[in-house]
Design a protein around this motif. Structure first.
Motif, PDB file in Angstrom:
ATOM      1  N   SER A 108      33.063  -5.529 -17.686  1.00 39.80           N
ATOM      2  CA  SER A 108      34.065  -5.747 -16.629  1.00 39.80           C
ATOM      3  C   SER A 108      33.635  -6.888 -15.712  1.00 39.80           C
ATOM      4  O   SER A 108      34.478  -7.663 -15.246  1.00 39.80           O
ATOM      5  CB  SER A 108      34.333  -4.469 -15.828  1.00 39.80           C
ATOM      6  OG  SER A 108      33.157  -3.991 -15.232  1.00 39.80           O
ATOM      7  N   TRP A 109      32.338  -7.027 -15.459  1.00 39.65           N
ATOM      8  CA  TRP A 109      31.825  -8.148 -14.664  1.00 39.65           C
ATOM      9  C   TRP A 109      32.173  -9.464 -15.342  1.00 39.65           C
ATOM     10  O   TRP A 109      32.646 -10.403 -14.711  1.00 39.65           O
ATOM     11  CB  TRP A 109      30.310  -7.994 -14.508  1.00 39.65           C
ATOM     12  CG  TRP A 109      29.626  -9.103 -13.771  1.00 39.65           C
ATOM     13  CD1 TRP A 109      29.426  -9.177 -12.418  1.00 39.65           C
ATOM     14  CD2 TRP A 109      29.048 -10.296 -14.323  1.00 39.65           C
ATOM     15  NE1 TRP A 109      28.762 -10.347 -12.104  1.00 39.65           N
ATOM     16  CE2 TRP A 109      28.522 -11.055 -13.258  1.00 39.65           C
ATOM     17  CE3 TRP A 109      28.930 -10.793 -15.609  1.00 39.65           C
ATOM     18  CZ2 TRP A 109      27.887 -12.271 -13.449  1.00 39.65           C
ATOM     19  CZ3 TRP A 109      28.301 -12.011 -15.799  1.00 39.65           C
ATOM     20  CH2 TRP A 109      27.782 -12.741 -14.724  1.00 39.65           C
ATOM     21  N   ALA A 126      34.511  -9.955 -17.706  1.00 42.89           N
ATOM     22  CA  ALA A 126      35.974 -10.101 -17.781  1.00 42.89           C
ATOM     23  C   ALA A 126      36.522 -10.716 -16.502  1.00 42.89           C
ATOM     24  O   ALA A 126      37.373 -11.621 -16.537  1.00 42.89           O
ATOM     25  CB  ALA A 126      36.625  -8.740 -18.037  1.00 42.89           C
ATOM     26  N   GLU A 127      36.019 -10.250 -15.366  1.00 43.86           N
ATOM     27  CA  GLU A 127      36.463 -10.773 -14.072  1.00 43.86           C
ATOM     28  C   GLU A 127      36.149 -12.267 -13.949  1.00 43.86           C
ATOM     29  O   GLU A 127      36.966 -13.047 -13.464  1.00 43.86           O
ATOM     30  CB  GLU A 127      35.777  -9.998 -12.949  1.00 43.86           C
ATOM     31  CG  GLU A 127      36.221 -10.391 -11.567  1.00 43.86           C
ATOM     32  CD  GLU A 127      35.525  -9.551 -10.519  1.00 43.86           C
ATOM     33  OE1 GLU A 127      35.072 -10.137  -9.510  1.00 43.86           O
ATOM     34  OE2 GLU A 127      35.422  -8.321 -10.696  1.00 43.86           O
ATOM     35  N   ARG A 128      34.987 -12.677 -14.403  1.00 41.89           N
ATOM     36  CA  ARG A 128      34.575 -14.077 -14.269  1.00 41.89           C
ATOM     37  C   ARG A 128      35.267 -15.023 -15.238  1.00 41.89           C
ATOM     38  O   ARG A 128      35.383 -16.204 -14.972  1.00 41.89           O
ATOM     39  CB  ARG A 128      33.061 -14.194 -14.403  1.00 41.89           C
ATOM     40  CG  ARG A 128      32.416 -13.914 -13.062  1.00 41.89           C
ATOM     41  CD  ARG A 128      31.110 -13.185 -13.192  1.00 41.89           C
ATOM     42  NE  ARG A 128      30.630 -12.771 -11.868  1.00 41.89           N
ATOM     43  CZ  ARG A 128      30.991 -11.646 -11.267  1.00 41.89           C
ATOM     44  NH1 ARG A 128      31.853 -10.839 -11.837  1.00 41.89           N
ATOM     45  NH2 ARG A 128      30.512 -11.321 -10.079  1.00 41.89           N
ATOM     46  N   GLY A 142      38.399 -14.361 -16.394  1.00 44.24           N
ATOM     47  CA  GLY A 142      39.832 -14.303 -16.118  1.00 44.24           C
ATOM     48  C   GLY A 142      40.667 -13.508 -17.109  1.00 44.24           C
ATOM     49  O   GLY A 142      41.839 -13.831 -17.330  1.00 44.24           O
ATOM     50  N   GLY A 181      41.501  -9.277 -18.580  1.00 43.02           N
ATOM     51  CA  GLY A 181      41.406  -7.877 -18.199  1.00 43.02           C
ATOM     52  C   GLY A 181      40.226  -7.184 -18.851  1.00 43.02           C
ATOM     53  O   GLY A 181      39.745  -7.589 -19.922  1.00 43.02           O
ATOM     54  N   GLN A 182      39.768  -6.127 -18.208  1.00 44.77           N
ATOM     55  CA  GLN A 182      38.631  -5.363 -18.722  1.00 44.77           C
ATOM     56  C   GLN A 182      38.945  -4.780 -20.096  1.00 44.77           C
ATOM     57  O   GLN A 182      38.098  -4.781 -20.988  1.00 44.77           O
ATOM     58  CB  GLN A 182      38.272  -4.248 -17.740  1.00 44.77           C
ATOM     59  CG  GLN A 182      37.096  -3.406 -18.176  1.00 44.77           C
ATOM     60  CD  GLN A 182      36.735  -2.337 -17.168  1.00 44.77           C
ATOM     61  OE1 GLN A 182      37.265  -2.299 -16.065  1.00 44.77           O
ATOM     62  NE2 GLN A 182      35.837  -1.455 -17.544  1.00 44.77           N
TER      63      GLN A 182
END
Length: 111
Positions: free
Chosen positions: A20-21, A23-25, A27, A29-30
């Motif tokens: 998830s870390w 995925a956030e960076r 762009g 979704g998890q």
């Protein structure tokens, strides 16, 4: 499972960070990240893979991504669609074939 996915999973473990870390960076979704790293989907484009490699410090030379010149977004989308519809080996063959054709057009000898 592709070499790229294995390298990304290994880098996540070594750095002690979560999917998830990442995925956030990059762009996405998890759930997309989880499905991609689990091999349930190949629906991520070159830009996402490249960004994941950059964030995790994976060099292109150690991965199986070919360095492709920057393309206008409309052409990059077309390339992503074509490549995502192929296996990794088919995509590699496609890109190498396109490079050879471009060299022939430009009058350069094949590699």
């Amino acid at each position: 499972m592709s070499d790229i996915i294995l390298q990304i999973k290994e880098a996540l473990d070594k750095r002690g960070v979560s999917q998830s870390w990442l995925a956030e960076r990059v762009g996405i979704g998890q759930k997309t990240m989880n499905n991609w790293l689990a091999g349930r989907t190949q629906k991520v484009g070159y830009e996402v893979i490249k960004k994941a490699q950059d964030v995790l410090g994976i060099s292109e030379e150690s991965g199986s991504i070919l360095k492709i010149k920057e393309l206008p977004p409309s052409k990059q989308i077309a390339v992503d669609i074509i490549v995502n519809a192929m296996s990794e080996d088919e995509a590699l063959d496609f890109v190498l074939n396109q490079r050879e054709q471009a060299k022939k057009k430009a009058g350069q000898p094949p590699a």
